[in-house]
Design a protein around this motif. Structure first.
Motif, PDB file in Angstrom:
ATOM      1  N   LEU A 132      12.748  47.753  23.380  1.00 29.92           N
ATOM      2  CA  LEU A 132      12.971  46.948  22.170  1.00 29.92           C
ATOM      3  C   LEU A 132      14.384  46.357  22.162  1.00 29.92           C
ATOM      4  O   LEU A 132      15.385  47.090  22.091  1.00 29.92           O
ATOM      5  CB  LEU A 132      12.753  47.815  20.916  1.00 29.92           C
ATOM      6  CG  LEU A 132      12.743  47.084  19.577  1.00 29.92           C
ATOM      7  CD1 LEU A 132      11.690  45.976  19.549  1.00 29.92           C
ATOM      8  CD2 LEU A 132      12.513  48.053  18.420  1.00 29.92           C
ATOM      9  N   ILE A 133      14.431  45.031  22.251  1.00 29.46           N
ATOM     10  CA  ILE A 133      15.709  44.312  22.256  1.00 29.46           C
ATOM     11  C   ILE A 133      15.927  43.752  20.848  1.00 29.46           C
ATOM     12  O   ILE A 133      15.027  43.119  20.284  1.00 29.46           O
ATOM     13  CB  ILE A 133      15.661  43.127  23.257  1.00 29.46           C
ATOM     14  CG1 ILE A 133      15.231  43.607  24.654  1.00 29.46           C
ATOM     15  CG2 ILE A 133      16.990  42.375  23.298  1.00 29.46           C
ATOM     16  CD1 ILE A 133      16.163  44.584  25.327  1.00 29.46           C
ATOM     17  N   VAL A 134      17.101  43.995  20.279  1.00 32.19           N
ATOM     18  CA  VAL A 134      17.384  43.460  18.941  1.00 32.19           C
ATOM     19  C   VAL A 134      18.337  42.281  19.055  1.00 32.19           C
ATOM     20  O   VAL A 134      19.326  42.324  19.786  1.00 32.19           O
ATOM     21  CB  VAL A 134      17.962  44.559  18.018  1.00 32.19           C
ATOM     22  CG1 VAL A 134      18.591  43.954  16.769  1.00 32.19           C
ATOM     23  CG2 VAL A 134      16.864  45.531  17.623  1.00 32.19           C
ATOM     24  N   LEU A 135      17.986  41.212  18.344  1.00 36.13           N
ATOM     25  CA  LEU A 135      18.874  40.049  18.294  1.00 36.13           C
ATOM     26  C   LEU A 135      19.366  39.863  16.867  1.00 36.13           C
ATOM     27  O   LEU A 135      18.596  39.497  15.980  1.00 36.13           O
ATOM     28  CB  LEU A 135      18.138  38.779  18.756  1.00 36.13           C
ATOM     29  CG  LEU A 135      17.616  38.774  20.189  1.00 36.13           C
ATOM     30  CD1 LEU A 135      16.933  37.435  20.487  1.00 36.13           C
ATOM     31  CD2 LEU A 135      18.733  39.033  21.211  1.00 36.13           C
ATOM     32  N   TRP A 136      20.640  40.206  16.650  1.00 31.10           N
ATOM     33  CA  TRP A 136      21.314  39.800  15.407  1.00 31.10           C
ATOM     34  C   TRP A 136      22.108  38.544  15.785  1.00 31.10           C
ATOM     35  O   TRP A 136      22.999  38.602  16.627  1.00 31.10           O
ATOM     36  CB  TRP A 136      22.226  40.906  14.885  1.00 31.10           C
ATOM     37  CG  TRP A 136      23.124  40.397  13.805  1.00 31.10           C
ATOM     38  CD1 TRP A 136      22.749  39.628  12.733  1.00 31.10           C
ATOM     39  CD2 TRP A 136      24.543  40.566  13.703  1.00 31.10           C
ATOM     40  NE1 TRP A 136      23.844  39.309  11.968  1.00 31.10           N
ATOM     41  CE2 TRP A 136      24.955  39.870  12.543  1.00 31.10           C
ATOM     42  CE3 TRP A 136      25.503  41.226  14.461  1.00 31.10           C
ATOM     43  CZ2 TRP A 136      26.284  39.829  12.136  1.00 31.10           C
ATOM     44  CZ3 TRP A 136      26.820  41.175  14.055  1.00 31.10           C
ATOM     45  CH2 TRP A 136      27.204  40.493  12.907  1.00 31.10           C
ATOM     46  N   PHE A 137      21.756  37.421  15.157  1.00 33.02           N
ATOM     47  CA  PHE A 137      22.330  36.124  15.551  1.00 33.02           C
ATOM     48  C   PHE A 137      23.675  35.904  14.854  1.00 33.02           C
ATOM     49  O   PHE A 137      23.828  34.960  14.054  1.00 33.02           O
ATOM     50  CB  PHE A 137      21.369  35.004  15.175  1.00 33.02           C
ATOM     51  CG  PHE A 137      20.067  35.014  15.939  1.00 33.02           C
ATOM     52  CD1 PHE A 137      20.063  35.077  17.323  1.00 33.02           C
ATOM     53  CD2 PHE A 137      18.853  34.930  15.265  1.00 33.02           C
ATOM     54  CE1 PHE A 137      18.859  35.052  18.030  1.00 33.02           C
ATOM     55  CE2 PHE A 137      17.649  34.901  15.962  1.00 33.02           C
ATOM     56  CZ  PHE A 137      17.654  34.969  17.346  1.00 33.02           C
ATOM     57  N   ALA A 138      24.654  36.742  15.195  1.00 35.95           N
ATOM     58  CA  ALA A 138      25.911  36.780  14.444  1.00 35.95           C
ATOM     59  C   ALA A 138      26.561  35.405  14.249  1.00 35.95           C
ATOM     60  O   ALA A 138      26.896  35.012  13.139  1.00 35.95           O
ATOM     61  CB  ALA A 138      26.882  37.715  15.151  1.00 35.95           C
ATOM     62  N   ARG A 139      26.753  34.693  15.349  1.00 34.75           N
ATOM     63  CA  ARG A 139      27.486  33.410  15.243  1.00 34.75           C
ATOM     64  C   ARG A 139      26.584  32.192  15.390  1.00 34.75           C
ATOM     65  O   ARG A 139      27.061  31.093  15.662  1.00 34.75           O
ATOM     66  CB  ARG A 139      28.624  33.362  16.269  1.00 34.75           C
ATOM     67  CG  ARG A 139      29.655  34.438  16.027  1.00 34.75           C
ATOM     68  CD  ARG A 139      30.934  34.230  16.814  1.00 34.75           C
ATOM     69  NE  ARG A 139      31.763  35.420  16.717  1.00 34.75           N
ATOM     70  CZ  ARG A 139      32.550  35.708  15.676  1.00 34.75           C
ATOM     71  NH1 ARG A 139      32.647  34.875  14.666  1.00 34.75           N
ATOM     72  NH2 ARG A 139      33.241  36.826  15.651  1.00 34.75           N
ATOM     73  N   GLU A 140      25.260  32.411  15.254  1.00 34.86           N
ATOM     74  CA  GLU A 140      24.337  31.267  15.339  1.00 34.86           C
ATOM     75  C   GLU A 140      24.207  30.666  13.949  1.00 34.86           C
ATOM     76  O   GLU A 140      23.344  31.032  13.158  1.00 34.86           O
ATOM     77  CB  GLU A 140      22.961  31.689  15.862  1.00 34.86           C
ATOM     78  CG  GLU A 140      22.977  32.639  17.045  1.00 34.86           C
ATOM     79  CD  GLU A 140      23.653  32.093  18.293  1.00 34.86           C
ATOM     80  OE1 GLU A 140      24.131  30.930  18.285  1.00 34.86           O
ATOM     81  OE2 GLU A 140      23.720  32.836  19.280  1.00 34.86           O
ATOM     82  N   GLY A 141      25.107  29.748  13.667  1.00 37.65           N
ATOM     83  CA  GLY A 141      25.140  29.116  12.353  1.00 37.65           C
ATOM     84  C   GLY A 141      26.360  28.209  12.318  1.00 37.65           C
ATOM     85  O   GLY A 141      26.901  27.863  13.369  1.00 37.65           O
TER      86      GLY A 141
END
Ligand code: GLO
Ligand code: MG
Length: 346
Positions: A132-141
């Protein structure tokens, strides 16, 4: 007597932190990984969450074989301790290459770095036995609307996810939505956005969600409703339980600390849906208050777990029959008081 709980609990090494904030330095000495792992077991947790560089520190300066060797060494420590790796997440927000974002950076070299690092994260996950890979898109914005093309950014996110899905057919990806911080506006602010993004990828069955309490509150939404939404699609693959006192910085308070009734409702949703019976873990993404002394460095984790289990008891002893009668009678006034009395106890 109630049934034994089926829950497996998890936290990450970053949840035992040193107390630095944007206004002041660390106030507790760092604890080594082995100490954190020992504490995790002692507190009754079964799993640990990881960023890629929690597993292999200084990852960008190591060769691929060395990275995999170190991941294998960590796997051995976990196996010896009887602990599983719940998730692995690429930490894409620290590096100088991702100042303007990772997958959605305007710089193609930065985007390439982000994808390569994510593929390496998948290899590391394989080496520690985690799918299970988690993607928190911290700087995608964006900090300002004009800086990026929003539609193009979504396409770039889809391309990045597709590349990961094709790299290893065994992995699943859980998107962890958050509406802001560090960005002014994040591209994937809620679970609705995350699951819509999932449907644009080449294998939506393998792209689900992770709901964090505080992130829902920052989006002005109810965490238990967000969980129900993901569950209705069969896509709640992990939770980051914590708490948040309204629209402030991301507080990551102990679970139940700000709103016990909301915490009860989150637990009730997890109970109703037998969360955990498909191997999911309950993770606490919580932080100590900065004022915490070193001898209390893990109390926020122990307390969150304790509160969760107390609320499981509350969910199991809630008089569903009586609640059903009040609902049928549209007597929500009495239902409201019934919940309050139940939480207050006798
Ligand atoms: C920050 C996030 C962060 C993630 C972690 C795993 O707001 O909650 O802690 O959960 O990096 O991806
Ligand atoms: Mg989180």
């Amino acid at each position: 007597m109630s049934k034994p709980h089926p829950y497996r609990f998890s936290f990450g090494p970053w949840n035992i932190s040193e107390g630095a904030d944007p206004y002041g330095p660390a106030v507790r000495l760092p604890k080594p990984f082995d100490w954190k792992l020992a504490q995790l077991r002692k507190l009754g947790f079964e799993a640990m969450m990881f960023h890629d560089d929690d597993i292999v520190p200084d990852i960008d300066n190591k060769s691929a074989p060395q990275v995999l060797r170190e991941a294998g060494e960590l796997r051995k420590k976990l196996d010896d301790a009887g602990v599983i790796a719940e998730i692995v997440a690429p930490r894409l927000w620290f590096s100088p290459q991702t100042i303007d974002g990772a997958y959605t950076s305007n710089d193609p070299k930065a985007r390439k770095y982000a994808i390569n690092r994510s593929l390496q994260t998948i290899d590391i996950a394989g080496a520690v036995g985690c799918d299970l890979i988690v993607l928190w898109f911290a700087r995608e914005g964006t900090y300002l609307r004009e800086a990026k093309d929003g539609r193009r950014s979504v396409e770039l996110l889809v391309e990045a996810i597709n590349t990961m899905l094709m790299h290893d057919r065994k992995i699943r990806i859980a998107i962890e939505p958050k509406p802001n911080e560090p960005m002014d506006h994040a591209y994937i602010p809620t679970i609705g956005h995350a699951l819509a993004l999932s449907n644009l990828t080449c294998d939506p069955k393998r792209v689900g969600g992770l709901i964090e309490t505080a992130h829902c509150i920052l989006a002005g939404l109810d965490p238990s409703d967000e969980m129900d939404f993901a569950l209705s699609a069969g896509k709640l693959w992990s939770v980051h339980l914590n708490d948040q006192n309204g629209l402030k910085f991301d507080q990551d308070k102990p679970f139940g600390s700000a709103n016990l009734r909301s915490a009860f409702n989150q637990v009730r949703v997890l109970e109703r849906n037998q969360f955990g019976s498909r191997g999911e873990c309950v993770a606490f993404d919580v932080h100590s208050f900065r004022s915490t002394k070193i001898e209390h460095a893990v109390d926020h984790l122990a307390n969150s777990r304790k509160t969760f289990l107390r609320l499981v008891e509350k969910a199991r002893t809630f008089d569903e029959g009586k609640a059903g009668e009040l609902i049928a009678d549209r007597n929500y006034q009495a239902l409201d008081q019934m919940v309050i009395e139940h939480l207050l106890g006798s």
